[in-house]
Design an enzyme around this catalytic site. Structure first.
Site, PDB file in Angstrom:
ATOM      1  N   HIS A  69       0.838  -1.204   0.000  1.00 47.37           N
ATOM      2  CA  HIS A  69       0.000   0.000   0.000  1.00 47.37           C
ATOM      3  C   HIS A  69       0.867   1.246   0.000  1.00 47.37           C
ATOM      4  O   HIS A  69       2.064   1.183   0.285  1.00 47.37           O
ATOM      5  CB  HIS A  69      -0.867   0.012   1.263  1.00 47.37           C
ATOM      6  CG  HIS A  69      -0.037   0.140   2.510  1.00 47.37           C
ATOM      7  ND1 HIS A  69       0.518  -0.945   3.139  1.00 47.37           N
ATOM      8  CD2 HIS A  69       0.387   1.228   3.205  1.00 47.37           C
ATOM      9  CE1 HIS A  69       1.238  -0.545   4.177  1.00 47.37           C
ATOM     10  NE2 HIS A  69       1.181   0.781   4.239  1.00 47.37           N
ATOM     11  N   HIS A 144       5.135   6.505  -1.566  1.00 49.88           N
ATOM     12  CA  HIS A 144       5.849   5.257  -1.881  1.00 49.88           C
ATOM     13  C   HIS A 144       5.053   4.050  -1.400  1.00 49.88           C
ATOM     14  O   HIS A 144       4.126   4.197  -0.603  1.00 49.88           O
ATOM     15  CB  HIS A 144       7.202   5.252  -1.161  1.00 49.88           C
ATOM     16  CG  HIS A 144       7.031   5.170   0.326  1.00 49.88           C
ATOM     17  ND1 HIS A 144       6.734   6.283   1.102  1.00 49.88           N
ATOM     18  CD2 HIS A 144       7.030   4.106   1.174  1.00 49.88           C
ATOM     19  CE1 HIS A 144       6.581   5.904   2.350  1.00 49.88           C
ATOM     20  NE2 HIS A 144       6.743   4.588   2.426  1.00 49.88           N
TER      21      HIS A 144
HETATM   22  P1  2AM Z   1       5.193   3.098   5.147  1.00 50.64           P
HETATM   23  O1  2AM Z   1       4.108   3.999   4.698  1.00 50.64           O
HETATM   24  O2  2AM Z   1       6.558   3.591   4.822  1.00 50.64           O
HETATM   25  O3  2AM Z   1       5.035   1.695   4.666  1.00 50.64           O
HETATM   26  C1  2AM Z   1       1.958   1.121   9.420  1.00 50.64           C
HETATM   27  O4  2AM Z   1       3.128   1.168  10.138  1.00 50.64           O
HETATM   28  C2  2AM Z   1       2.072   1.913   8.145  1.00 50.64           C
HETATM   29  O5  2AM Z   1       2.105   3.309   8.423  1.00 50.64           O
HETATM   30  C3  2AM Z   1       3.286   1.589   7.340  1.00 50.64           C
HETATM   31  O6  2AM Z   1       2.880   1.500   6.022  1.00 50.64           O
HETATM   32  C4  2AM Z   1       4.234   2.725   7.659  1.00 50.64           C
HETATM   33  O7  2AM Z   1       5.208   3.072   6.749  1.00 50.64           O
HETATM   34  C5  2AM Z   1       3.313   3.864   7.959  1.00 50.64           C
HETATM   35  N1  2AM Z   1       3.868   4.703   9.023  1.00 50.64           N
HETATM   36  C6  2AM Z   1       4.238   4.316  10.266  1.00 50.64           C
HETATM   37  N2  2AM Z   1       4.639   5.365  10.999  1.00 50.64           N
HETATM   38  C7  2AM Z   1       4.526   6.453  10.208  1.00 50.64           C
HETATM   39  C8  2AM Z   1       4.779   7.843  10.382  1.00 50.64           C
HETATM   40  N3  2AM Z   1       5.234   8.325  11.544  1.00 50.64           N
HETATM   41  N4  2AM Z   1       4.555   8.656   9.331  1.00 50.64           N
HETATM   42  C9  2AM Z   1       4.105   8.193   8.165  1.00 50.64           C
HETATM   43  N5  2AM Z   1       3.836   6.892   7.935  1.00 50.64           N
HETATM   44  C10 2AM Z   1       4.040   6.025   8.936  1.00 50.64           C
END
Ligand code: 2AM
Length: 213
Positions: A69, A144
Site C-alpha cells: 500500500h 511510496h
Molecule cells: P510506510 O508507509 O513507509 O510503509 C503502518 O506502520 C504503516 O504506516 C506503514 O505502512 C508505515 O510506513 C506507515 N507509518 C508508520 N509510521 C509512520 C509515520 N510516523 N509517518 C508516516 N507513515 C508512517
C-alpha cells in the site's frame, strides 16, 4: 457521508489489488536478484556490511511487511497529530472505498528499506497530508509503497529514505549511472542507496481505504 462515528484507524492509504501486489512483488524480486549479482553492487557491498566474496541475498535481507500500500495519513488510532481532522476531510470521506490507479515510477533500496516510488495525480494529492514532506520538497515527494525492511527497521523509514534520495537529486547530485537493465536505468546515490527508474511505469489498480490492524 461522515466518518465521525467511526474510530480512528491505524492509517489511511491506497491498497494495491492482489494481482498488482503479485506483479510488484515479482518485479521487486527480479530487481533484487539482478542487483545483488551486479559487480557494481558488490563493489559497494560494504554499505550492506556484506562480504564481497559471498555477496548479499537481498531477498532475504528485506522482510515483507504485509499488504502492499501507499500510506497517505498515519493516524496511530488517533494518537498522531491531525488524525481526526484528516479523517473528517471532505475529500477523504468522498474517496473512501473508491478505486484509484497508482503510478509506480521507480524501485529503490537502501541498507534499511526497499520501496517503490509513487507519482501522485492531482486528484490523489487532494488526499495527501499537508505536512508529510516537512522539507523544502514538492508535495507528494514522499509517496511510496514499502516493499521490505531490513531487520529491526520500521516501515516509516522507507519514506524518509526516499526523501533523502530526492533531496540529493534536487541539490544537483545526479548519482552514478550504473547501467540500463531490462526494467530501466539503474543509478547509485551513495551510502547504499540504489534506484531503478522504470522504463514503463506500473499503473497499479488500488483502493483508498484504511487499516485497523
Ligand atoms: P510506510 O508507509 O513507509 O510503509 C503502518 O506502520 C504503516 O504506516 C506503514 O505502512 C508505515 O510506513 C506507515 N507509518 C508508520 N509510521 C509512520 C509515520 N510516523 N509517518 C508516516 N507513515 C508512517
Amino acid at each position: 457521508n461522515t466518518m465521525s462515528e467511526t474510530s480512528v484507524p491505524f492509517f489511511f492509504g491506497w491498497f494495491l489489488s492482489s494481482s498488482y501486489q503479485d506483479k510488484l512483488r515479482s518485479m521487486a524480486s527480479d530487481f533484487l536478484k539482478i542487483l545483488g549479482n551486479l559487480d557494481a553492487f558488490k563493489k559497494h557491498i560494504g554499505d550492506f556490511s556484506g562480504d564481497p566474496e559471498k555477496g548479499v541475498d537481498l531477498e532475504q535481507y528485506f522482510s515483507d511487511k504485509g499488504v502492499l500500500h501507499c500510506t497517505t495519513k498515519f493516524c496511530d488510532y488517533g494518537k498522531e497529530q491531525g488524525a481526526k481532522e484528516y479523517m473528517e476531510k471532505q475529500e477523504v470521506c468522498e474517496s473512501y472505498g473508491r478505486a484509484s490507479e497508482l503510478e509506480l515510477t521507480a524501485l529503490f533500496i537502501t541498507p534499511r528499506t526497499a520501496g517503490a516510488q509513487v507519482s501522485l495525480s492531482e486528484a490523489q494529492l487532494q488526499l495527501w497530508p499537508e505536512d508529510s514532506e516537512k522539507e523544502d520538497l514538492p508535495r507528494g515527494s514522499r509517496a511510496h509503497v514499502t516493499l521490505g525492511c531490513a531487520e529491526g527497521v520500521e516501515p516509516v523509514q522507507t519514506g524518509l529514505d526516499l526523501l533523502e534520495i530526492i533531496a540529493q537529486k534536487k541539490q544537483g547530485e545526479e548519482g552514478e549511472k550504473i547501467q540500463d537493465l531490462d526494467l530501466g536505468a539503474l543509478t547509485y546515490y551513495g551510502k547504499g542507496a540504489w534506484m531503478l527508474s522504470l522504463k514503463e511505469p506500473i499503473r497499479a489498480q488500488s483502493c483508498f481505504s484504511s487499516y485497523y490492524g
